[in-house]
Design a protein around this motif. Structure first.
Motif, PDB file in Angstrom:
ATOM      1  N   GLN A 189       0.819  -1.205   0.000  1.00  0.00           N
ATOM      2  CA  GLN A 189       0.000   0.000   0.000  1.00  0.00           C
ATOM      3  C   GLN A 189       0.860   1.266   0.000  1.00  0.00           C
ATOM      4  N   ARG A 190       1.980   1.244   0.708  1.00  0.00           N
ATOM      5  CA  ARG A 190       2.888   2.404   0.684  1.00  0.00           C
ATOM      6  C   ARG A 190       3.435   2.613  -0.724  1.00  0.00           C
ATOM      7  N   LEU A 191       3.833   1.514  -1.369  1.00  0.00           N
ATOM      8  CA  LEU A 191       4.361   1.616  -2.733  1.00  0.00           C
ATOM      9  C   LEU A 191       3.286   2.124  -3.686  1.00  0.00           C
ATOM     10  N   ARG A 192       2.065   1.634  -3.521  1.00  0.00           N
ATOM     11  CA  ARG A 192       0.979   2.077  -4.407  1.00  0.00           C
ATOM     12  C   ARG A 192       0.685   3.565  -4.217  1.00  0.00           C
ATOM     13  N   ARG A 193       0.684   4.048  -2.980  1.00  0.00           N
ATOM     14  CA  ARG A 193       0.422   5.472  -2.739  1.00  0.00           C
ATOM     15  C   ARG A 193       1.553   6.339  -3.285  1.00  0.00           C
ATOM     16  N   PHE A 194       2.795   5.817  -3.201  1.00  0.00           N
ATOM     17  CA  PHE A 194       3.922   6.559  -3.769  1.00  0.00           C
ATOM     18  C   PHE A 194       3.780   6.683  -5.290  1.00  0.00           C
ATOM     19  N   LYS A 195       3.403   5.561  -5.944  1.00  0.00           N
ATOM     20  CA  LYS A 195       3.213   5.602  -7.396  1.00  0.00           C
ATOM     21  C   LYS A 195       2.075   6.545  -7.767  1.00  0.00           C
ATOM     22  N   ARG A 196       1.018   6.562  -6.957  1.00  0.00           N
ATOM     23  CA  ARG A 196      -0.096   7.457  -7.240  1.00  0.00           C
ATOM     24  C   ARG A 196       0.353   8.917  -7.134  1.00  0.00           C
ATOM     25  N   ALA A 197       1.169   9.210  -6.099  1.00  0.00           N
ATOM     26  CA  ALA A 197       1.673  10.583  -5.961  1.00  0.00           C
ATOM     27  C   ALA A 197       2.547  10.963  -7.148  1.00  0.00           C
ATOM     28  N   MET A 198       3.359  10.006  -7.642  1.00  0.00           N
ATOM     29  CA  MET A 198       4.194  10.298  -8.795  1.00  0.00           C
ATOM     30  C   MET A 198       3.353  10.511 -10.052  1.00  0.00           C
ATOM     31  N   ASP A 199       2.273   9.736 -10.204  1.00  0.00           N
ATOM     32  CA  ASP A 199       1.380   9.927 -11.354  1.00  0.00           C
ATOM     33  C   ASP A 199       0.812  11.344 -11.356  1.00  0.00           C
ATOM     34  N   ARG A 200       0.476  11.834 -10.181  1.00  0.00           N
ATOM     35  CA  ARG A 200      -0.052  13.195 -10.092  1.00  0.00           C
ATOM     36  C   ARG A 200       1.033  14.238 -10.376  1.00  0.00           C
ATOM     37  N   ALA A 201       2.239  13.930  -9.921  1.00  0.00           N
ATOM     38  CA  ALA A 201       3.303  14.933 -10.017  1.00  0.00           C
ATOM     39  C   ALA A 201       3.955  15.003 -11.383  1.00  0.00           C
ATOM     40  N   ILE A 202       3.881  13.924 -12.178  1.00  0.00           N
ATOM     41  CA  ILE A 202       4.589  13.872 -13.456  1.00  0.00           C
ATOM     42  C   ILE A 202       4.268  15.061 -14.361  1.00  0.00           C
ATOM     43  N   PRO A 203       2.978  15.453 -14.553  1.00  0.00           N
ATOM     44  CA  PRO A 203       2.720  16.610 -15.427  1.00  0.00           C
ATOM     45  C   PRO A 203       3.407  17.883 -14.943  1.00  0.00           C
ATOM     46  N   TYR A 204       3.434  18.080 -13.625  1.00  0.00           N
ATOM     47  CA  TYR A 204       4.069  19.287 -13.086  1.00  0.00           C
ATOM     48  C   TYR A 204       5.596  19.204 -13.204  1.00  0.00           C
ATOM     49  N   ILE A 205       6.130  18.000 -13.008  1.00  0.00           N
ATOM     50  CA  ILE A 205       7.576  17.828 -13.177  1.00  0.00           C
ATOM     51  C   ILE A 205       7.970  18.096 -14.624  1.00  0.00           C
ATOM     52  N   ALA A 206       7.164  17.576 -15.554  1.00  0.00           N
ATOM     53  CA  ALA A 206       7.449  17.807 -16.977  1.00  0.00           C
ATOM     54  C   ALA A 206       7.349  19.291 -17.314  1.00  0.00           C
ATOM     55  N   LEU A 207       6.332  19.962 -16.758  1.00  0.00           N
ATOM     56  CA  LEU A 207       6.181  21.396 -17.016  1.00  0.00           C
ATOM     57  C   LEU A 207       7.359  22.178 -16.449  1.00  0.00           C
ATOM     58  N   ALA A 208       7.798  21.802 -15.236  1.00  0.00           N
ATOM     59  CA  ALA A 208       8.947  22.486 -14.635  1.00  0.00           C
ATOM     60  C   ALA A 208      10.210  22.246 -15.457  1.00  0.00           C
ATOM     61  N   ALA A 209      10.373  21.021 -15.990  1.00  0.00           N
ATOM     62  CA  ALA A 209      11.557  20.726 -16.811  1.00  0.00           C
ATOM     63  C   ALA A 209      11.553  21.552 -18.089  1.00  0.00           C
ATOM     64  N   VAL A 210      10.370  21.671 -18.727  1.00  0.00           N
ATOM     65  CA  VAL A 210      10.276  22.491 -19.937  1.00  0.00           C
ATOM     66  C   VAL A 210      10.566  23.950 -19.629  1.00  0.00           C
ATOM     67  N   ALA A 211       9.995  24.454 -18.512  1.00  0.00           N
ATOM     68  CA  ALA A 211      10.230  25.846 -18.126  1.00  0.00           C
ATOM     69  C   ALA A 211      11.713  26.090 -17.843  1.00  0.00           C
ATOM     70  N   PHE A 212      12.373  25.116 -17.188  1.00  0.00           N
ATOM     71  CA  PHE A 212      13.801  25.255 -16.902  1.00  0.00           C
ATOM     72  C   PHE A 212      14.609  25.299 -18.194  1.00  0.00           C
ATOM     73  N   CYS A 213      14.260  24.423 -19.146  1.00  0.00           N
ATOM     74  CA  CYS A 213      14.980  24.407 -20.427  1.00  0.00           C
ATOM     75  C   CYS A 213      14.800  25.718 -21.181  1.00  0.00           C
ATOM     76  N   VAL A 214      13.559  26.251 -21.175  1.00  0.00           N
ATOM     77  CA  VAL A 214      13.309  27.530 -21.850  1.00  0.00           C
ATOM     78  C   VAL A 214      14.100  28.646 -21.179  1.00  0.00           C
ATOM     79  N   LEU A 215      14.102  28.651 -19.829  1.00  0.00           N
ATOM     80  CA  LEU A 215      14.853  29.678 -19.098  1.00  0.00           C
ATOM     81  C   LEU A 215      16.342  29.577 -19.393  1.00  0.00           C
ATOM     82  N   ALA A 216      16.859  28.336 -19.396  1.00  0.00           N
ATOM     83  CA  ALA A 216      18.287  28.158 -19.674  1.00  0.00           C
ATOM     84  C   ALA A 216      18.630  28.614 -21.094  1.00  0.00           C
ATOM     85  N   TYR A 217      17.748  28.271 -22.052  1.00  0.00           N
ATOM     86  CA  TYR A 217      18.002  28.675 -23.446  1.00  0.00           C
ATOM     87  C   TYR A 217      18.011  30.194 -23.575  1.00  0.00           C
TER      88      TYR A 217
END
Length: 397
Positions: A189-217
């Motif tokens: 159950q701990r592993l499942r809740r961790f995966k669920r949190a990552m599923d929620r966070a992935i779009p925001y992590i991807a958005l932050a990565a894109v924003a970082f790349c744009v800022l760096a460029y």
């Protein structure tokens, strides 16, 4: 954590509504049973969720609503070729066209529609489940009906019969008890809740990565980090490669500190060279009349901000050159005397190609090149005409 005797009556009393809500979101009985089973696991393992669920019926449905929304973040599993779902128990309702239409609605409409039309909840109670004010719940119900092209009565008639098969809640509870007795249950159950949190966070992590790349460029492109705008090697090579074809050739004069006379200069005469600032700066570096490694990044004449062309315009009265950061690094490490001689050499070389020059600025690394005594290239205008000696030099591409 909650005790199982506390969870059981709460679940069985609300099993019909929880199943129906999960059915609308999951699109079928197997998915609804899986979501309901997951809800029981969460209530048993998460003190925070149990506290919310035990606070009242809206709290319990809020837990189920959040769980239903989480499933949309998960990557759907591919079905194996030829695999058919196993037939489940017969459900006590018919999958009508109106119900299919409601199940195809976006997720934000399903919970408000079911709670309001099937269970008769008020908008304030619905808002406690989905979050936000009661007016938002009212708007979602109205918008969902409009999108489904159904009247409230038609939607209520389609949603109200949705229920689990007879005895299904008790069977699901028994299955949950078997899983709960497994020694690996808490870790799973701990592993499942961790995966669920990552599923929620992935779009925001991807958005932050894109924003970082744009800022760096943008930072590299405009020189935000080191004060030096970026000029691609391709652009520099294209400029150098096209010098012979795009610029006329003629004599150039380069002045450099004389190694045999501490205060003197050597005038190097180059008889045949492209009449471009890029070529001139390169000859200055090759002959010691500019800091080693220096290259020309941009040039502006008078009020012009042109950064391409770099052709020598002898009639110009104002000249601004942006040099690479190698020039600033050399001036930061050189002695005061060497700084003065280098600035004097550079000013004299540029004045030889720009006889009418009245204003001269040399920048590197975002600031003007300055000697330790405060002298700049402008300080040496007009430059004295004398030099210690003269030498001939070939053009160095």
């Amino acid at each position: 954590m909650a005790a199982l005797p506390e969870i059981e009556p709460l679940f069985l009393q609300n099993a019909r509504g929880l199943f129906a809500l999960a059915y609308l979101h999951a699109g079928g009985p197997s998915g609804a049973q899986a979501l309901t089973h997951t809800l029981l696991c969460d209530l048993a393992c998460s003190p925070r969720l149990w506290q919310r669920a035990s606070s009242g019926t809206p709290g319990l449905y809020r837990c189920m609503h959040s769980l239903c929304l989480d499933q949309y973040y998960r990557r759907p599993k591919r079905k194996k070729k030829g695999q058919r779902p196993a037939p489940g128990p017969r459900l006590p309702f018919t999958l009508t066209d109106a119900l299919r239409t409601l199940m195809r609605l976006p997720p934000r409409y399903k919970t408000p529609l079911y709670l309001h039309l099937a269970l008769g909840w008020g908008f304030a109670e619905i808002a406690a489940v989905i979050g936000g004010p009661a007016t938002r719940a009212s708007r979602l119900v109205a918008a969902g009906l409009k999108r489904a092209k159904l009247t409230p009565a038609q939607a209520a008639a389609a949603l109200s019969p949705v229920a689990p098969a007879e005895g299904a809640p008790e069977e699901l509870w028994a299955s949950f008890l078997v899983d709960h007795e497994n020694r690996t249950f808490p870790g799973q159950q701990r592993l499942r809740r961790f995966k669920r949190a990552m599923d929620r966070a992935i779009p925001y992590i991807a958005l932050a990565a894109v924003a970082f790349c744009v800022l760096a460029y943008q930072g590299v492109e405009h020189g935000w980090f080191n004060g030096q705008p970026y000029l691609s090697d391709f652009a520099l090579e294209s400029t150098m490669a096209s010098e012979g074809a795009d610029y006329p050739t003629g004599p150039l004069a380069v002045f450099a500190p004389d190694p045999d006379a501490p205060q003197g200069l050597v005038k190097y005469q180059i008889p045949d060279a492209p009449q471009s600032l890029t070529a001139l700066v390169r000859q200055m570096v090759a002959l010691g009349g500019a800091p080693e490694g220096t290259s020309l990044l941009s040039a502006a004449w008078g009020d012009s901000c042109a950064t391409t062309g770099f052709s020598i315009e002898p009639a110009s009265k104002s000249l601004l050159l942006e040099l690479s950061s190698d020039a600033a690094a050399w001036f930061a490490s050189a002695s005061p005397g060497d700084q003065e001689r280098m600035l004097f050499s550079m000013a004299k070389t540029l004045c030889s190609s720009y006889p009418a020059l009245e204003t001269l600025r040399l920048q590197s690394g975002g600031s003007e090149l300055t000697a330790a005594g405060g002298s700049t290239a402008q300080s040496f205008l007009p430059t004295p005409p004398q030099e210690n000696r003269t030498a001939n030099a070939p053009y160095r591409p």
